[in-house]
Scaffold this active site. Structure first.
Site, PDB file in Angstrom:
ATOM      1  N   ARG A 413      72.179   5.600  23.341  1.00 29.81           N
ATOM      2  CA  ARG A 413      70.800   4.901  23.292  1.00 29.81           C
ATOM      3  C   ARG A 413      70.843   3.684  22.341  1.00 29.81           C
ATOM      4  O   ARG A 413      70.214   2.484  22.679  1.00 29.81           O
ATOM      5  CB  ARG A 413      69.720   5.882  22.428  1.00 29.81           C
ATOM      6  CG  ARG A 413      69.327   6.796  23.199  1.00 29.81           C
ATOM      7  CD  ARG A 413      68.188   7.533  22.641  1.00 29.81           C
ATOM      8  NE  ARG A 413      67.492   8.646  23.527  1.00 29.81           N
ATOM      9  CZ  ARG A 413      66.617   8.498  24.402  1.00 29.81           C
ATOM     10  NH1 ARG A 413      66.003   7.353  24.758  1.00 29.81           N
ATOM     11  NH2 ARG A 413      66.258   9.630  25.310  1.00 29.81           N
ATOM     12  N   GLU A 442      72.687  14.365  23.581  1.00 31.04           N
ATOM     13  CA  GLU A 442      71.278  14.840  23.742  1.00 31.04           C
ATOM     14  C   GLU A 442      71.518  15.874  25.006  1.00 31.04           C
ATOM     15  O   GLU A 442      71.833  15.853  26.031  1.00 31.04           O
ATOM     16  CB  GLU A 442      70.413  13.790  24.096  1.00 31.04           C
ATOM     17  CG  GLU A 442      70.032  12.762  23.186  1.00 31.04           C
ATOM     18  CD  GLU A 442      69.139  11.747  23.378  1.00 31.04           C
ATOM     19  OE1 GLU A 442      68.388  11.953  24.245  1.00 31.04           O
ATOM     20  OE2 GLU A 442      68.994  10.851  22.763  1.00 31.04           O
ATOM     21  N   GLU A 453      63.246   7.610  32.382  1.00 31.41           N
ATOM     22  CA  GLU A 453      63.344   6.775  30.821  1.00 31.41           C
ATOM     23  C   GLU A 453      64.303   5.863  30.863  1.00 31.41           C
ATOM     24  O   GLU A 453      64.291   4.995  30.248  1.00 31.41           O
ATOM     25  CB  GLU A 453      63.676   8.010  30.293  1.00 31.41           C
ATOM     26  CG  GLU A 453      63.678   7.656  28.642  1.00 31.41           C
ATOM     27  CD  GLU A 453      63.973   8.853  27.690  1.00 31.41           C
ATOM     28  OE1 GLU A 453      64.307   8.506  26.501  1.00 31.41           O
ATOM     29  OE2 GLU A 453      64.208   9.967  28.446  1.00 31.41           O
ATOM     30  N   ASP A 510      58.391  -1.641  36.154  1.00 28.17           N
ATOM     31  CA  ASP A 510      57.275  -2.511  35.422  1.00 28.17           C
ATOM     32  C   ASP A 510      57.937  -3.839  35.406  1.00 28.17           C
ATOM     33  O   ASP A 510      58.341  -4.188  34.102  1.00 28.17           O
ATOM     34  CB  ASP A 510      56.912  -1.720  34.280  1.00 28.17           C
ATOM     35  CG  ASP A 510      55.751  -2.727  33.748  1.00 28.17           C
ATOM     36  OD1 ASP A 510      54.840  -3.296  34.289  1.00 28.17           O
ATOM     37  OD2 ASP A 510      55.398  -2.575  32.426  1.00 28.17           O
ATOM     38  N   HIS A 732      53.205  11.456  28.701  1.00 29.89           N
ATOM     39  CA  HIS A 732      54.815  11.551  28.893  1.00 29.89           C
ATOM     40  C   HIS A 732      55.007  10.491  30.197  1.00 29.89           C
ATOM     41  O   HIS A 732      54.618  11.132  31.292  1.00 29.89           O
ATOM     42  CB  HIS A 732      55.172  12.891  29.128  1.00 29.89           C
ATOM     43  CG  HIS A 732      54.919  13.910  27.950  1.00 29.89           C
ATOM     44  ND1 HIS A 732      55.906  13.982  27.032  1.00 29.89           N
ATOM     45  CD2 HIS A 732      53.807  14.622  27.653  1.00 29.89           C
ATOM     46  CE1 HIS A 732      55.467  14.678  25.978  1.00 29.89           C
ATOM     47  NE2 HIS A 732      54.048  15.158  26.437  1.00 29.89           N
ATOM     48  N   CYS A 734      57.578   9.592  31.513  1.00 31.48           N
ATOM     49  CA  CYS A 734      58.614  10.181  32.571  1.00 31.48           C
ATOM     50  C   CYS A 734      58.025  11.170  33.457  1.00 31.48           C
ATOM     51  O   CYS A 734      58.805  11.296  34.331  1.00 31.48           O
ATOM     52  CB  CYS A 734      59.895  10.309  31.845  1.00 31.48           C
ATOM     53  SG  CYS A 734      60.593   9.082  30.815  1.00 31.48           S
TER      54      CYS A 734
END
Length: 808
Positions: A413, A442, A453, A510, A732, A734
């Site tokens: 990340r 993760e 995501e 987007d 949420h 995602c």
């Protein structure tokens, strides 16, 4: 015109046993009204063709007399084996250079025969109609229709604005449009025998023997007959089909004239003609009553002919600025139900041969159908890549691993952009495999949420103004490529690859690029073999610049419209000045441009070079990297089927919202659709203005646009939140999921929902939800959980903002 359309016949040469079969191959008789499909002609047309046997008998007698004298020709429906003898119906859309309808060779000159003088005017005709309605005597009207539609020459003589003028240019067809419209508007309310006489005259015109090229009067006649409203009725489709075939097989120069003349038709009637052609194709593909039409083997040329004529209307629409009707009005949704992949493969295999495929005319295929073609093509390429990896592994006697079947992207990340760039560069050969994303450190399985995501976080980071790759223009609400020079443009390639992966994996992004970007992305639509060939270069105009930098475009328009001395007042040269890292740099728009003043005479050239520099040359390296990145994933001939607007919809979704469709396709978890909270929710949403509806969609899905498949493809879910009703909704993104507390009344729900969707963090800075369920993790969500202090004033924005206190 194909030679098999008309064939001279002789009675002496025909065998008696084959006479009946020959008769059936000639222009078939009009079907009776009992065969008319539902939704045929309106008042004045019903049952009008029920007594056509005598009329057809008359036509046959006339034909036999002509055959005995060897002085006529007959219209023949070719056998299916002769369809390949038709001229090619269109240029292969895969050709890099397409011949524009504006660049056809000069028309073939044909002698224009003298037209008879017809003195009846529109006013005279309208008076005759009124007299006939009041007296019941239709003789004068009948004589007019009988004479006018008797031949192509009579049609031109009646409806030509001035028979003494040639009207041989594309700018003016010479047709008295008001007169034509009045005659056709009245036709459907005339007695049955008048309507029969019109069809009889059209048949006579189609049976006419042609010698040499068509004259402009012939083209005018085709243009007039094509507008006949009687062709809405399926009982006239046999005549209509032969009319379409004759128009389809005209020369390219004749098509050039017709396309420009079609531009002059009013929007309403233009739309009617397009809809009539689309209906003709649909009913031939899926007839409500198959017995209405000849067997398909006898009329396989119907659909190719109609589609070719429809392409002339599409050309006319594209030539008009603005377009006469939206390009989506040419979509035929019936094609969504045929084997599109077979159509696509036929097109790939046969290309510009005489074998017809709807893919030769992509304007008729809906964006939903094109998405299916692209997805199926993508799936086949994914399967092929995965199978090849498996075979390679087995051939080396290595144990197969399921991960080899996917494009596995592992990123941190804190290093999202650099890790993503390294992964996609290193695994370039796997880009066409199914994408799966893992965030290092993760636990979690990517069931689609992690992939979305990854796209959301990466796009938001790359397009952030501080990142410097793209410039956001507030006036146009879109991003454009930064013109700053750098040593490495690999990150632009990454953005292109991301867009390609999104299309490949059916993810809506987007992203706000102007339409010009997608036009450049398809220039050319297939990566050229020669790497020295420029890519992403397209013809650009001030309209394209206005979509990105409206103020600059306005200034250039002012320069073009300036009436005084441009050179003295503007004191400009053929240069562009740009700021790069605080330094003003100048670029010549042409060799020696710094010494060439802008004058009244050369200002158009200056503006065109200026626009070309801004949209093409100044960002060439950036856009070329972006182009190659996109096409490294979407390397498919299916892109040839797309318009630039359609590429944008595939990448970003459609801006058209249908909240009722969203309601019908919403899933519920913890709620029933009849629960009071859900009913409150939809009442509130339906009452929202469009901007709040878009905010809600963006809040819950990460984008305010709808996928190509519509709201059903969103998989939108509303879950019951067990938190206090003083909390705002949580989304949420995602999973396209909205967590909604059970608010007590509609007023409270509306207040909390508006605050939630209007104040959610939308730039990717919200932390992910780390709560784990069954070994998986809930993905990135819009962070809008806030507590309200008691009773803020509903009329005070300041008091409302002070009442919002972040919890996390």
């Amino acid at each position: 015109m194909s030679e098999d359309s008309f064939a001279p016949s002789s009675v002496e040469e025909e065998e008696e046993d084959g006479e009946k079969e020959k008769e059936r191959e000639k222009l078939p008789p009009i079907l009776t009204a009992s065969h008319t499909a539902a939704g045929g002609l309106e008042r004045g047309v019903k049952n009008q063709f029920s007594t056509f046997s005598s009329f057809i008998s008359t036509i046959n007698q006339k034909k036999e007399a002509s055959e005995n004298s060897n002085s006529s020709t007959q219209l023949v429906i070719p056998n299916i084996k002769n369809v390949r003898d038709l001229p090619p119906l269109c240029l292969d859309v895969r050709q890099k250079q397409r011949i524009s309808i504006d660049t056809v060779p000069p028309e073939l000159k044909a002698p224009e025969p003298a037209l008879p003088i017809r003195t009846k005017t529109l006013k005279d005709f309208q008076e005759d109609i009124e007299k006939a309605k009041s007296s019941g005597d239709w003789k004068a009207v009948h004589d007019f229709y009988l004479t006018t539609f008797d031949s192509f020459m009579e049609l031109s003589a009646t409806f030509k604005k001035d028979v003494s003028l040639p009207y041989d240019t594309i700018e003016d067809s010479g047709i008295n449009v008001k007169f034509v419209n009045a005659v056709y508007d009245a036709l459907l309310n005339t007695p049955q025998d008048i309507q029969k006489s019109v069809l009889k005259g059209i048949i006579n015109g189609l049976l006419q023997e042609w010698k040499g090229p068509r004259t402009k009067d012939d083209l005018r006649a085709y243009c007039i007959i094509l507008q006949n409203p009687q062709f809405n009725n399926t009982s006239t489709y046999v005549i209509y089909a032969h009319l379409l075939r004759q128009i389809a097989t005209l020369t390219e120069a004749d098509h050039h004239f017709l396309a420009h003349w079609f531009k002059k038709i009013s929007q309403r009637r233009f739309k009617q003609l397009v809809d009539r052609l689309l209906q003709f194709i649909s009913l031939r593909l899926f007839p409500a009553k198959p017995e209405e039409f000849p067997p398909m083997i006898k009329c396989a040329w119907w659909i190719p002919s109609a589609t070719k004529v429809l392409s002339l209307f599409n050309a006319a629409n594209n030539l008009s600025n603005p377009a006469i009707i939206p390009y989506t009005d040419f979509y035929n949704s019936t094609l969504d139900h045929i084997d599109l992949l077979e159509e696509y493969h036929n097109w790939q295999c046969y290309g510009n041969s005489h074998r017809f495929s709807f893919c030769q005319y992509p304007f008729i295929i809906s964006i939903a159908a094109k998405k299916v073609i692209i997805q199926r093509d993508s799936e086949q390429q994914m399967i092929s890549m995965a199978r090849q990896s498996l075979v390679d592994k087995v051939s080396r006697r290595q144990r197969p691993d399921m991960n080899m079947l996917f494009l596995n992207v592992k990123v941190r990340r804190m290093h999202l952009v650099s890790d993503s760039l390294d992964e996609l560069t290193r695994k370039r050969a796997d880009l066409k495999k199914k994408l799966k994303v893992t965030f290092v450190g993760e636990a979690g399985l990517d069931m689609g949420g992690l992939t979305k995501e990854w796209f959301l976080l990466l796009i938001r980071q790359i397009f952030h103004p501080d990142y410097g790759m793209f410039t956001y223009h507030k006036d146009s609400h879109c991003h454009w490529f930064s013109s700053y020079k750098c040593d490495n443009y690999s990150e632009f390639r990454l953005v292109g690859a991301l867009m390609g992966l999104a299309v490949y994996n059916s993810i809506t992004l987007d992203i706000r690029f102007p339409p010009c970007c997608y036009k450049k992305l398809l220039s050319p639509p297939i990566v050229p073999c020669d790497q020295n060939t420029p890519v992403g270069i397209t013809d650009v105009t001030l309209d394209d610049l206005c979509q990105i930098m409206p103020e600059l475009a306005h200034g250039l328009n002012e320069l073009l419209a300036y009436e005084d001395n441009v050179e003295e007042d503007f004191y400009s040269t053929f240069q562009v000045f740009q700021e790069e890292f605080g330094v003003i740099k100048s670029y010549n728009l042409k060799p020696g441009g710094d010494k060439i003043p802008v004058t009244n005479q050369n200002r158009k050239e200056y503006v065109q070079l200026y626009v070309d520099f801004i949209l093409n040359k100044s960002i060439y390296k950036q856009f070329a990297a972006f182009y190659y990145g996109f096409h490294s994933v979407c390397d498919s001939y299916a892109l040839m089927l797309l318009r630039p607007e359609e590429v944008e919809i595939l990448v970003c979704g459609s801006p058209e919202l249908d909240m009722h469709a969203l309601q019908r396709n919403t899933q519920y978890d913890g709620y029933l659709k009849t629960d009071l909270t859900i009913r409150y929710f939809w009442d509130v949403v339906f009452g929202f203005p469009l901007d709040l509806q878009k905010k809600l969609l963006h809040f819950t899905t990460g984008s305010d646009r709808v996928p190509v498949g519509g709201m059903a493809d969103l998989n939108f879910k509303i879950s019951k939140s067990e938190t206090s009703t003083s909390w705002l909704p949580v989304a949420h993104t995602c999973f396209n999921q909205l967590c909604l507390p059970p608010y007590k009344n509609k007023k409270e729900l509306k207040q909390k929902l508006i605050i939630g969707i209007s104040n959610a963090e939308g730039q990717g800075s919200a932390p992910p939800d780390t709560g784990a369920k069954s070994g998986t993790r809930a993905d990135f969500h819009q962070h809008s959980r806030w507590e309200l202090s008691p009773a803020p004033s509903p009329h005070s924005a300041d008091s409302l903002l002070k009442a919002i206190t972040p919890v996390d």
